[in-house]
Design an enzyme around this catalytic site. Structure first.
Site: not given
Ligand code: NVA
Ligand code: CP
Length: 316
Positions: A113, A140, A143, A235, A275, A303
């Site tokens: 990540r 992502h 997801q 989101d 998500c 997931r």
């Molecule tokens: N768009 C959000 C998704 C989190 C799972 C982010 O990147 O923080």
């Molecule tokens: N939806 C998702 O990726 O959640 P986290 O940021 O908690 O991993």
């Protein structure tokens, strides 16, 4: 790692997916196979215990996570393997190419990540083991695959169904758009001016849609986007790493809140999707996320199942 042609080896679930740097690394055929394997693994979990015994996964997190970290750790453990987690900026202490070539000596796959998609791409370039994108600034994919699986559970075939995404043209929107366009699912995105989806990704989605027959709509009108939708998705307005913009974003996105009034424009029986994590009373109101027709915890559960299938295909 170079992407090789998919091939289902006799007596094995392995498909040479190569890396999953983004949704674009999976062909439509591979997505369908992944969905079928996910369904089988969800139905018969004990059948797959120990299939990845002795296999180890590196989990690298530059940003916080609940779902992604939990589900990847659980996924590899439920399959008999194990995971080692590291947090912090990748490549801060030593060149990223050295990080990749250390990790490949110890573990059979890398899940990352990152703030930047470039970090994922560079890890994949230097590591000889598969690299999976666990969220970047642009995509992502894990997801979106869980979300596609969740919608298939609810609707069956997705062709001709409509998914509306309301809010920020962000990483989750990009991944959903690409998958919907390839699977023939209609997709409408409503964003405020200045927060549209990435143009290059939109043009790729348009190319996919011209083959699949999916209708793609992009506008700034939340009601038009939600109108007749089978699934309404939102989101957070401020993604991880954008915290300094949160005040201005709260103003800009206020008309895009998914509340009962907006949700009423969807089809009767439409589902709500997110998500997670969600900010109640920002992008979604409590009454909508708590509806019986809210799929958010199914998405979170799935997931795990989708990633188990992905690990089996990549690492067995
Ligand atoms: N768009 C959000 C998704 C989190 C799972 C982010 O990147 O923080
Ligand atoms: N939806 C998702 O990726 O959640 P986290 O940021 O908690 O991993």
């Amino acid at each position: 790692m170079e992407t090789a042609a998919p091939s289902m080896m006799a007596g094995s679930w392995r498909i040479d997916l190569g890396d999953v740097r983004s949704d674009l690394d999976l062909t439509i055929g591979e997505i369908r196979q992944l969905m079928d394997l996910t369904a089988l693994m969800k139905r018969t979990p004990t059948r797959f215990a120990n299939v990845l015994k002795g296999r180890y996964l590196t989990l690298l997190f530059e940003k916080p996570s609940l779902r992604t970290r939990m589900t990847f750790e659980l996924a590899i453990k439920q399959l008999g393997g194990d995971a080692i987690v590291d947090t912090g900026r990748i490549g801060a202490r030593e060149p990223l190419k050295d990080v990749a070539r250390n990790l490949e000596r110890w573990t059979q796959g890398i899940v990352a990540r990152t703030f930047s998609q470039t970090t994922i791409d560079d890890l994949a370039k230097w590591a000889s083991v598969p690299v999976i994108n666990a969220l970047s600034d642009l995509y992502h994919p894990c997801q979106a695959l869980a979300d596609i699986f969740t919608m298939r559970e609810r609707f069956g075939d997705l062709e001709g169904r409509k998914l509306a995404f309301v809010g920020d043209g962000n990483n989750v929107a990009h991944s959903l758009m690409l998958n919907a366009a390839r699977l023939g699912m209609n997709f409408s995105l409503a964003t405020p001016a200045g927060y549209e989806a990435n143009e290059r990704i939109v043009s790729l989605a348009r190319e996919f849609a011209s083959v699949s027959g999916a209708r793609l709509e992009f506008n700034s009108d939340a009601v038009a986007a939600v109108n007749g939708a089978d699934a309404v998705y939102t989101d957070v307005w401020t993604s991880m790493g954008q915290e300094e913009e949160s005040a201005i974003r709260r103003q800009m996105f206020a008309p895009y809140q998914v509340n009962a009034k907006l949700f009423a424009h969807a089809r009767p029986g439409a589902i709500f999707m997110h998500c997670l994590p969600a900010k109640r009373d920002e992008e979604v109101t409590d009454d909508v996320i708590e509806l019986d027709r809210s799929a958010v915890f199914d998405q979170a559960e799935n997931r795990l199942h989708v990633q188990k299938a992905m690990l089996l295909m990549l690492l067995s």
